[in-house]
Design an enzyme around this catalytic site. Structure first.
Site, mmCIF file in Angstrom:
data_model
loop_
_atom_site.group_PDB
_atom_site.id
_atom_site.type_symbol
_atom_site.label_atom_id
_atom_site.label_comp_id
_atom_site.label_asym_id
_atom_site.label_seq_id
_atom_site.Cartn_x
_atom_site.Cartn_y
_atom_site.Cartn_z
ATOM 1 N N CYS A 1 -56.905 19.682 -3.425
ATOM 2 C CA CYS A 1 -55.468 20.080 -2.972
ATOM 3 C C CYS A 1 -56.310 19.977 -1.095
ATOM 4 O O CYS A 1 -57.485 20.100 -0.649
ATOM 5 C CB CYS A 1 -55.605 20.892 -3.335
ATOM 6 S SG CYS A 1 -54.025 21.632 -2.278
ATOM 7 N N CYS B 1 -49.093 27.565 -6.290
ATOM 8 C CA CYS B 1 -50.177 27.541 -5.187
ATOM 9 C C CYS B 1 -50.318 29.437 -4.471
ATOM 10 O O CYS B 1 -49.386 30.033 -4.123
ATOM 11 C CB CYS B 1 -49.424 26.705 -3.782
ATOM 12 S SG CYS B 1 -50.208 27.303 -2.206
ATOM 13 N N GLN C 1 -41.482 30.415 11.907
ATOM 14 C CA GLN C 1 -42.709 30.264 11.772
ATOM 15 C C GLN C 1 -43.041 31.283 9.830
ATOM 16 O O GLN C 1 -42.101 31.322 9.251
ATOM 17 C CB GLN C 1 -43.031 31.711 12.252
ATOM 18 C CG GLN C 1 -43.229 31.971 14.456
ATOM 19 C CD GLN C 1 -43.841 30.864 14.881
ATOM 20 O OE1 GLN C 1 -45.570 30.277 13.874
ATOM 21 N NE2 GLN C 1 -44.113 30.511 16.218
ATOM 22 N N TYR D 1 -38.635 24.645 22.921
ATOM 23 C CA TYR D 1 -38.930 25.036 21.958
ATOM 24 C C TYR D 1 -39.330 25.705 21.482
ATOM 25 O O TYR D 1 -39.226 26.653 20.397
ATOM 26 C CB TYR D 1 -40.901 24.370 22.377
ATOM 27 C CG TYR D 1 -41.136 22.849 22.757
ATOM 28 C CD1 TYR D 1 -41.272 22.252 22.075
ATOM 29 C CD2 TYR D 1 -41.788 24.044 23.834
ATOM 30 C CE1 TYR D 1 -41.940 20.864 23.133
ATOM 31 C CE2 TYR D 1 -42.069 22.492 24.635
ATOM 32 C CZ TYR D 1 -41.925 21.159 23.776
ATOM 33 O OH TYR D 1 -43.028 20.395 25.190
ATOM 34 N N CYS E 1 -49.892 25.967 17.742
ATOM 35 C CA CYS E 1 -50.601 26.161 16.737
ATOM 36 C C CYS E 1 -51.717 24.804 16.793
ATOM 37 O O CYS E 1 -51.888 24.088 15.606
ATOM 38 C CB CYS E 1 -49.448 25.988 15.920
ATOM 39 S SG CYS E 1 -48.185 24.383 15.842
HETATM 40 N N1 SAH Z 1 -40.140 29.352 19.367
HETATM 41 C C1 SAH Z 1 -39.918 28.505 17.967
HETATM 42 C C2 SAH Z 1 -40.402 27.392 17.418
HETATM 43 C C3 SAH Z 1 -42.007 26.815 17.513
HETATM 44 S S1 SAH Z 1 -41.887 25.699 16.312
HETATM 45 C C4 SAH Z 1 -40.284 29.840 16.997
HETATM 46 O O1 SAH Z 1 -41.358 30.589 17.370
HETATM 47 O O2 SAH Z 1 -40.090 30.419 16.095
HETATM 48 C C5 SAH Z 1 -41.741 24.007 17.752
HETATM 49 C C6 SAH Z 1 -39.489 23.831 17.732
HETATM 50 O O3 SAH Z 1 -40.283 23.033 18.708
HETATM 51 C C7 SAH Z 1 -39.167 23.362 16.972
HETATM 52 O O4 SAH Z 1 -38.574 23.751 16.349
HETATM 53 C C8 SAH Z 1 -39.596 21.466 16.734
HETATM 54 O O5 SAH Z 1 -37.923 21.404 16.331
HETATM 55 C C9 SAH Z 1 -39.290 21.714 18.390
HETATM 56 N N2 SAH Z 1 -39.770 20.907 18.992
HETATM 57 C C10 SAH Z 1 -40.098 19.757 18.234
HETATM 58 N N3 SAH Z 1 -39.533 18.389 19.981
HETATM 59 C C11 SAH Z 1 -38.925 19.535 20.807
HETATM 60 C C12 SAH Z 1 -38.984 18.761 21.955
HETATM 61 N N4 SAH Z 1 -39.651 17.697 23.002
HETATM 62 N N5 SAH Z 1 -38.002 19.705 23.025
HETATM 63 C C13 SAH Z 1 -37.722 20.371 22.560
HETATM 64 N N6 SAH Z 1 -38.057 20.920 20.978
HETATM 65 C C14 SAH Z 1 -39.122 20.263 20.236
#
Ligand code: SAH
Length: 491
Positions: A82, A168, A317, A346, A443
């Protein structure tokens, strides 16, 4: 000068001295560097060379001659096939040390920071109490094995061959029962699985997402078509399952007809129940960040809780227990007093935004997925939070608008981008807005280091850093950084 000593299929004995970016072992045979899949640092292995380049090559373990003191017996029988758990054969404590080191290396090498600077700000990585069954989301491909049997499982590393395994060890144990039910519905109703090479057949993936706090489960079938035959039979099967303390609250389908690696389609059609699950998170404070097993239960009930609605297309998350620690750090690092203006870029379904809103004057959340922003607005309402506003769009487009058109000067900017990191326009706008603090949740330490370098050139300095292990058994690592404006712009 080429290295002609070795060629493909040669067998060599190598001692593993380092760990590569994807968790593979690195060793030298007569000075020739080999990246050896499934080898653990400290092993001496007999390996078969699979690919030779001029200055380095790749190999696979054939036999572990002398096992590393860090080697453990992998729990999962499929771990070598995997692509998921690259470092499962490594002791968990050693996995954490590896991740801590990986972050440090990236900051030095890509970020160009000095070892003194990095060592002064790096705090110890936050590990998991139990690095198994921690994932709340799984996407299982559905297809046929070599003998033509209908199977659910995982892709064999770097290929699209599906190996049957519904069990899994990173996900909840109920996933197996749910997948078996989906497969039996498919068999009984002659529902075909998607065949990638031909682009034919119906069911591509099954998404299962579980609220660890709420016990609510969502099942979404991704299909190469509009409808499933006998949809009511699927609903009957799934709603008839007995799942201990959890329950399925949402069954849906998503249409994806494209020949693509992207799993989900753009639209969701609900077959039964809600179009979402609910879950809640509590923020853990500094005292709870260690590996202390007693920490989790201690006074969890008294901690502030925020409840979220999560739709199939929204990001959430994957490791809720570690997320509580991560968000706890994000709050600490933001140093809010109740008056601040915060941008959460984001923001997904507004998780970080809403925790911040409780301690800030005003929060602006920005996210590109419209369904996630719908969730974020609903989540603000559910938690009676009125000082958070959400915008759909790319951070690199919305942020300049907030700056140029609205004249927004946030005190704190939080960013939590996907692996590719922040767009340069976004970073430049952040620098122009000149917030006192920037909290960067990442990440991928490589793109983090690249972006931090730019922010430092714009006058920021790293003040705090901590890695949080969200992804035990895999080579991935989550990092959180706090930077302050210190007014020394460098060009
Ligand atoms: N802070 C949140 C999400 C983090 S993941 C948490 O902790 O749950 C990253 C996020 O960025 C995702 O939801 C994705 O859809 C978004 N994303 C990706 N590219 C982006 C961009 N160019 N502008 C704004 N959001 C974006």
């Amino acid at each position: 000068m080429g290295f002609e000593k070795y060629k493909k299929n040669d067998r060599v004995t190598v001692t593993i001295e380092d760990i590569g970016n994807d968790g593979e072992g690195i060793g030298r045979a007569d000075g020739y560097t080999l990246f050896v899949k499934d080898a653990v640092i400290g092993d001496t292995v007999e390996a078969r060379i699979t690919k030779c380049k001029k200055n380095y090559g790749y190999a696979r373990v054939e036999k572990v001659a002398t096992p590393s003191p860090f080697r453990v017996v992998p729990k999962c029988p499929f771990h070598r096939q995997c692509g998921g758990c690259q470092i499962q054969a490594m002791q968990y404590e050693r996995q954490l040390a590896y991740k801590q080191d990986k972050v440090r290396e990236n900051l030095l090498r890509i970020g160009g920071f000095s070892p003194e600077k990095i060592d002064a700000v790096m705090e110890p990585i936050v590990g998991m109490e139990n690095p198994w069954h921690y994932r709340n989301k799984a996407q299982f491909p559905i297809g046929y094995d070599r003998d033509g049997n209908l199977v659910a499982g995982f892709y064999a590393g770097r290929t699209h061959t599906i190996i049957a395994n519904t069990d899994c060890l990173l996900g909840p144990v109920e996933n197996k029962t749910i997948l078996e039910a989906v497969l039996s519905y498919m068999r009984e109703n002659q529902v075909s699985a998607y065949r990638e090479t031909e682009g034919k057949g119906l069911v591509r993936h099954v998404l299962i997402r579980t609220g660890f706090a709420s016990g609510e489960i969502m099942v979404c079938l991704v299909i190469n078509g509009k409808r499933l035959p006998a949809e009511e039979k699927l609903v009957e099967k799934l709603t008839g399952l007995r799942l201990e303390e959890k329950r399925i609250v949402s069954i849906s389908v998503s249409t994806n007809r494209e020949k693509t690696n992207v799993i989900m389609g753009r639209e969701i059609r609900v077959l039964w129940g809600n179009g979402w699950i609910e879950d809640s998170l509590r923020v853990l404070d500094a005292a709870d960040l260690g590996m202390d097993k007693s920490a989790d239960g201690r006074s969890a009930e008294n901690r502030e809780k925020v409840t979220f609605r999560i739709s199939p297309l929204s990001f959430y998350q994957v490791n809720p227990r570690q997320t509580e620690k991560l968000y706890g750090l994000a709050l600490q690092y933001a140093e809010l007093t109740g008056k601040e203006t915060v941008c959460d870029l984001y923001c997904g379904i507004g998780t970080i935004s809403l925790f911040m809103a409780k301690r800030a004057g005003k929060v602006y959340g920005v996210e590109v997925i419209p369904q996630a922003i719908e969730d974020a607005k609903e989540n603000a309402r559910r938690n009676q939070i009125t000082n958070a506003e959400f915008y759909v769009g790319k951070a690199e487009e919305v942020l300049p608008e907030l700056y140029e058109k609205e004249g927004l000067y946030p005190d704190v900017i939080v960013v939590d981008p996907p692996r590719k990191g922040c767009d340069e326009t976004c970073l430049e706008t952040m620098i122009a807005m000149r917030p006192g603090r920037i909290v960067y949740v990442s990440c991928d330490p490589a793109t983090l280091a690249r972006d931090l370098k730019i922010l430092c050139q714009g006058g920021y300095e790293i003040k705090r850093e901590r890695a949080v292990d969200q992804f035990g058994q895999t080579g991935h690592v989550e990092v959180i950084i706090m930077m302050q404006y210190c007014g020394k712009e460098k060009n």
